[in-house]
Design a protein around this motif. Structure first.
Motif, PDB file in Angstrom:
ATOM      1  N   ILE A  19       3.418  -6.649  -2.765  1.00 56.41           N
ATOM      2  CA  ILE A  19       4.342  -6.151  -3.738  1.00 56.41           C
ATOM      3  C   ILE A  19       5.457  -7.286  -3.266  1.00 56.41           C
ATOM      4  O   ILE A  19       5.765  -7.697  -2.542  1.00 56.41           O
ATOM      5  N   GLY A  20       6.430  -7.409  -4.652  1.00 58.98           N
ATOM      6  CA  GLY A  20       7.821  -7.997  -4.342  1.00 58.98           C
ATOM      7  C   GLY A  20       8.224  -8.488  -5.919  1.00 58.98           C
ATOM      8  O   GLY A  20       7.424  -8.425  -6.559  1.00 58.98           O
ATOM      9  N   ILE A  49       2.412  -4.983   1.917  1.00 55.71           N
ATOM     10  CA  ILE A  49       3.350  -6.115   2.173  1.00 55.71           C
ATOM     11  C   ILE A  49       4.247  -6.136   1.062  1.00 55.71           C
ATOM     12  O   ILE A  49       4.091  -6.194  -0.058  1.00 55.71           O
ATOM     13  N   PHE A  50       5.663  -6.300   1.538  1.00 58.95           N
ATOM     14  CA  PHE A  50       6.629  -6.588   0.590  1.00 58.95           C
ATOM     15  C   PHE A  50       7.257  -7.982   0.800  1.00 58.95           C
ATOM     16  O   PHE A  50       7.570  -8.150   1.924  1.00 58.95           O
ATOM     17  N   ILE A  97       8.554  -9.714   4.147  1.00 50.74           N
ATOM     18  CA  ILE A  97      10.123  -8.927   4.504  1.00 50.74           C
ATOM     19  C   ILE A  97       9.931  -7.446   5.520  1.00 50.74           C
ATOM     20  O   ILE A  97      10.236  -7.186   6.323  1.00 50.74           O
ATOM     21  N   GLU A  98       8.595  -7.060   4.980  1.00 47.75           N
ATOM     22  CA  GLU A  98       8.385  -5.610   5.380  1.00 47.75           C
ATOM     23  C   GLU A  98       6.877  -5.497   5.058  1.00 47.75           C
ATOM     24  O   GLU A  98       6.384  -5.709   4.140  1.00 47.75           O
ATOM     25  N   GLN A  99       6.169  -4.601   6.141  1.00 50.94           N
ATOM     26  CA  GLN A  99       4.742  -4.277   5.962  1.00 50.94           C
ATOM     27  C   GLN A  99       4.369  -3.025   6.718  1.00 50.94           C
ATOM     28  O   GLN A  99       5.326  -2.469   7.703  1.00 50.94           O
ATOM     29  N   GLY A 100       3.472  -2.224   6.162  1.00 51.34           N
ATOM     30  CA  GLY A 100       3.108  -0.887   6.736  1.00 51.34           C
ATOM     31  C   GLY A 100       2.212  -0.280   6.109  1.00 51.34           C
ATOM     32  O   GLY A 100       1.671  -0.609   4.911  1.00 51.34           O
ATOM     33  N   ALA A 101       1.816   1.091   6.547  1.00 48.08           N
ATOM     34  CA  ALA A 101       0.863   1.780   5.802  1.00 48.08           C
ATOM     35  C   ALA A 101       1.853   2.570   4.714  1.00 48.08           C
ATOM     36  O   ALA A 101       3.046   2.726   4.583  1.00 48.08           O
ATOM     37  N   THR A 105      13.996  -4.242   0.758  1.00 47.11           N
ATOM     38  CA  THR A 105      12.535  -3.169   0.269  1.00 47.11           C
ATOM     39  C   THR A 105      13.345  -1.948  -0.356  1.00 47.11           C
ATOM     40  O   THR A 105      12.907  -1.507  -1.573  1.00 47.11           O
ATOM     41  N   ARG A 106      14.217  -1.227   0.167  1.00 47.59           N
ATOM     42  CA  ARG A 106      14.529   0.041  -0.457  1.00 47.59           C
ATOM     43  C   ARG A 106      15.393  -0.317  -1.832  1.00 47.59           C
ATOM     44  O   ARG A 106      15.127   0.402  -2.739  1.00 47.59           O
TER      45      ARG A 106
END
Length: 228
Positions: free
Chosen positions: A12-13, A195-196, A203-207, A220-221
Motif C-alpha cells: 500500500i501507499g 508493506i507501506f 517505509i514500514e512493514q509488518g503483520a 504511515t499514520r
C-alpha cells in the motif's frame, strides 16, 4: 522484502510511490539497474560489479513462468471469447493441446463464478466479470505466485466486492500473492504481511494486526488516517 510460500503480501501507499513499479520489476516488465530478485531459490537478477545481470534465457523463462499477473485494466483480448482468453497462453507459451487445457480452463471459470459465460465476448461482460476472467486467465498458466496490480481500482464499488471475494478465496487456498492495493479492508483481513511504500522506498512493514493498530512511522499514520 521477502514473500514466503503461501503468504499474501499487500503493498500500500500513495499514488506514485513505486508500488506498481516494484511489482513490474518482479516479472521483468521493468528491468532493474541494481539489486537482486530471487524466486524459489534461484536468482532472476543479481548485481555484479555494480550492475544487475539477469539469468540466462532458459532459467529466466522458467522463473518468469512461475508468476501470473492481473492488471488494473484487465488487458484481455476483446476479439476472443472468455474461454479463448484463458486457453491462448497455455497453448502458445506452454505448447499445450486445446483438448488438454479445456477441462482446467472450465474448472477455473467455475471457480470465479463465470462457468456460464465461456462463450461471451468482453463487450458482453461487466468490469467485475472481466477482471475475474483476467484472474482465471492468469491461473490457467498454473503459476506459483500471483501478482495483482490494483485489480479493483478501475471498478465501481459494487463490482469491487466480487473481485475481492475471488482474491480472498485464493488467499484461503494459500496461493502466494503479491497485491498492490488501495483496499485497506482486504489488506487488513486477507494479507499475512503489509508493506507501506513512499518515494520508491519501503517505509514500514509488518503483520496486518500490528501494522494497522500500531503503525510506527508518522508518514504511515498520516496515510492510514486518510484511508481508514
Amino acid at each position: 522484502m521477502e514473500v514466503k510460500r503461501g503468504e499474501v503480501l499487500a503493498i500500500i501507499g500513495p499514488s506514485g510511490s513505486g508500488k506498481s513499479t516494484l511489482l513490474r520489476c518482479l516479472n521483468k516488465l521493468e528491468t532493474i539497474d541494481s539489486g537482486s530478485i530471487e524466486i524459489k531459490g534461484d536468482f532472476l537478477a543479481v548485481t555484479r560489479e555494480g550492475r544487475a545481470e539477469y539469468a540466462e534465457a532458459a532459467k529466466e523463462h522458467k522463473l518468469l513462468g512461475c508468476m501470473g499477473m492481473v492488471f488494473q485494466q484487465f488487458n484481455l483480448f476483446p476479439h476472443m471469447t472468455v474461454l479463448q482468453n484463458l486457453i491462448e497462453a497455455p497453448m502458445l507459451v506452454q505448447g499445450q493441446k486445446r483438448e488438454a487445457i479445456l477441462p482446467y480452463a472450465r474448472e477455473l471459470l467455475q471457480k470465479v463464478g463465470l462457468a456460464d459465460r465461456e462463450d461471451y465476448y468482453l463487450s458482453q461482460l461487466s468490469g467485475g466479470q472481466q477482471q475475474r476472467v483476467a484472474i482465471a486467465r492468469a491461473l490457467c498458466m498454473k503459476p506459483d505466485i500471483m501478482l495483482f496490480d490494483e485489480p479493483t481500482s478501475a471498478l465501481d464499488p459494487e463490482l469491487t466486492g466480487e473481485v475481492l471475494k475471488t482474491m480472498r478465496e485464493l488467499a484461503a487456498e494459500h496461493m502466494t500473492m503479491v497485491v498492490v492495493t488501495h483496499e485497506m479492508a482486504f489488506a487488513r483481513e486477507a494479507a499475512s504481511h503489509v508493506i507501506f511504500m513512499e518515494g520508491g522506498h519501503i517505509i514500514e512493514q509488518g503483520a496486518p494486526e500490528e501494522f494497522f493498530a500500531h503503525p510506527r512511522e508518522e508518514r504511515t499514520r498520516a496515510f492510514l488516517r486518510n484511508m481508514l
